[in-house]
Design an enzyme around this catalytic site. Structure first.
Site, PDB file in Angstrom:
ATOM      1  N   CYS A 130     -50.295   5.832 -18.205  1.00  0.00           N
ATOM      2  CA  CYS A 130     -48.866   5.951 -17.913  1.00  0.00           C
ATOM      3  C   CYS A 130     -48.521   5.553 -16.478  1.00  0.00           C
ATOM      4  O   CYS A 130     -47.527   4.864 -16.237  1.00  0.00           O
ATOM      5  CB  CYS A 130     -48.385   7.371 -18.202  1.00  0.00           C
ATOM      6  SG  CYS A 130     -49.424   8.664 -17.505  1.00  0.00           S
ATOM      7  N   HIS A 243     -42.867  10.385 -14.048  1.00  0.00           N
ATOM      8  CA  HIS A 243     -43.837  10.113 -12.994  1.00  0.00           C
ATOM      9  C   HIS A 243     -43.172   9.322 -11.871  1.00  0.00           C
ATOM     10  O   HIS A 243     -42.378   8.403 -12.124  1.00  0.00           O
ATOM     11  CB  HIS A 243     -45.003   9.272 -13.531  1.00  0.00           C
ATOM     12  CG  HIS A 243     -45.952  10.020 -14.412  1.00  0.00           C
ATOM     13  ND1 HIS A 243     -45.832  11.359 -14.701  1.00  0.00           N
ATOM     14  CD2 HIS A 243     -47.062   9.594 -15.087  1.00  0.00           C
ATOM     15  CE1 HIS A 243     -46.822  11.725 -15.505  1.00  0.00           C
ATOM     16  NE2 HIS A 243     -47.579  10.678 -15.753  1.00  0.00           N
TER      17      HIS A 243
END
EC number: 1.2.1.11
Length: 340
Positions: A130, A243
């Site tokens: 990710c 994130h």
């Protein structure tokens, strides 16, 4: 004519997002199968305005199915992905199992779409980590213009990257801090995550870096350019979803911050929000549920020749996992299968 599509791991965070995104993007699905372990058999999952019932992956026959999106972890993938691939179903895998296999393409469609042609060697395509996915989306257009020599990245990764139990741990620890006697000891993480940051994601390696940091280096080289040098520090933060990355880039050629801003504004998958005022940037809370990789705080680095700094934020359950997998499926459909 559409596709017969499998989502393996349909009851998890990423699997549910895969189902949502397939429906949102109107992927040409003729039939959908939601799979999970036997204990989840019979659970109902949403697929657009429909409901699908979860089937036992162990008893499932992949023959006659076109594409399988896997979100079941490396151990289960090791068992079921070869089975699906051998049955003629193309596997798009979200685990780390096949990412470093030279016979398996590792793809971010905005960055290296031509790599899709290599899928046929094993009938498997790997989805990157990710934190890597959002990074290379931001780096690609800049690399095309000025050639990147070196990247220094510090990540601020949400707990959803560790799954539902980690999200529950953050929630329960946060509540426990305010209620005496209800403190919650760490289980998912080695230290308290609520009101704290942990500079440790995945296992430690012999050279002192964590495997998450190693993944970012190796995957960026495989997806973007093997000549790029990259060093990372990966940190878990008390954020549920999204994130963030602080990125320092050294180029071979000079790239002015204004030109970089314009290049990124035109880049696929990137949305620039960069006002030099309070709130003129994107935070994890802002990106949740969005497809884009957001870039803010673009500025020259005066300490090196040809340097830039930027801030990069994305929904890790979407671009970092489920969305990228669906985009790979779309690319596979356009370039190879051509049924939809």
């Amino acid at each position: 004519m559409g596709y017969r599509v499998v989502v393996a791991g349909a009851t998890g965070n990423v699997g549910r997002e895969m189902l949502n995104i397939l429906a949102e993007r109107e992927f040409p699905v003729d039939e959908i199968a939601a799979l999970a372990s036997r204990k989840s058999t019979g659970v109902e999952c949403s697929f657009g305005d429909k409901t699908v019932t979860v089937r036992d992956i162990d008893a499932f026959d992949f023959a006659g199915w076109d594409i399988a999106l896997f979100a079941i972890g490396s151990e289960a993938t090791k068992k079921y992905a070869p089975r699906a691939a051998a049955a003629g179903c193309v596997v798009i895998d979200n685990s780390s199992l096949y990412r470093y296999d030279p016979d398996v393409p590792l793809i971010v469609p905005e960055v290296n779409p031509d790599a899709i042609e290599g899928y046929a060697k094993k009938n498997i395509i790997a989805n990157p980590n990710c934190s890597t996915a959002q990074l290379v989306v931001a780096l690609k257009p800049l690399h095309d213009r000025a050639r990147i020599k070196r990247v220094v990245v510090s990540t601020y990764q949400s707990v959803s990257g560790s799954g539902k139990e980690a999200m529950d741990e953050l929630w329960n620890q946060t509540k426990g801090i305010y209620v005496p006697g209800q403190e919650v000891a760490p289980k998912v993480y080695p230290k308290q995550i609520a009101f704290n940051v942990i500079p440790h994601i995945d296992v430690f390696m012999e050279d002192g870096q964590t495997k998450e940091e190693w993944k970012m280096t190796v995957e960026t080289k495989k997806i973007l350019d093997p000549s790029i040098k990259l060093t990372a520090t990966c940190v878990r933060v008390p954020v549920f979803v999204g994130h963030s990355e602080a990125v320092n880039i050294e180029f071979e050629d000079h790239l002015d911050e204004e030109e970089a801003r314009e290049i990124l504004r035109e880049a696929p998958g990137v949305l620039v929000v960069d006002k030099r005022e309070p709130g003129g940037y994107v935070t994890p809370v802002d990106c949740v549920g969005d497809y884009a990789t957001f870039v803010s705080r673009i500025r020259q680095d005066p300490t090196i020749d040809n340097g830039l700094n930027l801030w990069c934020v994305s929904d890790n359950l979407r671009k970092g996992a489920a969305l990228n997998a669906v985009q790979i499926a779309e690319l596979l459909g356009r370039r190879v299968l051509k049924k939809g």
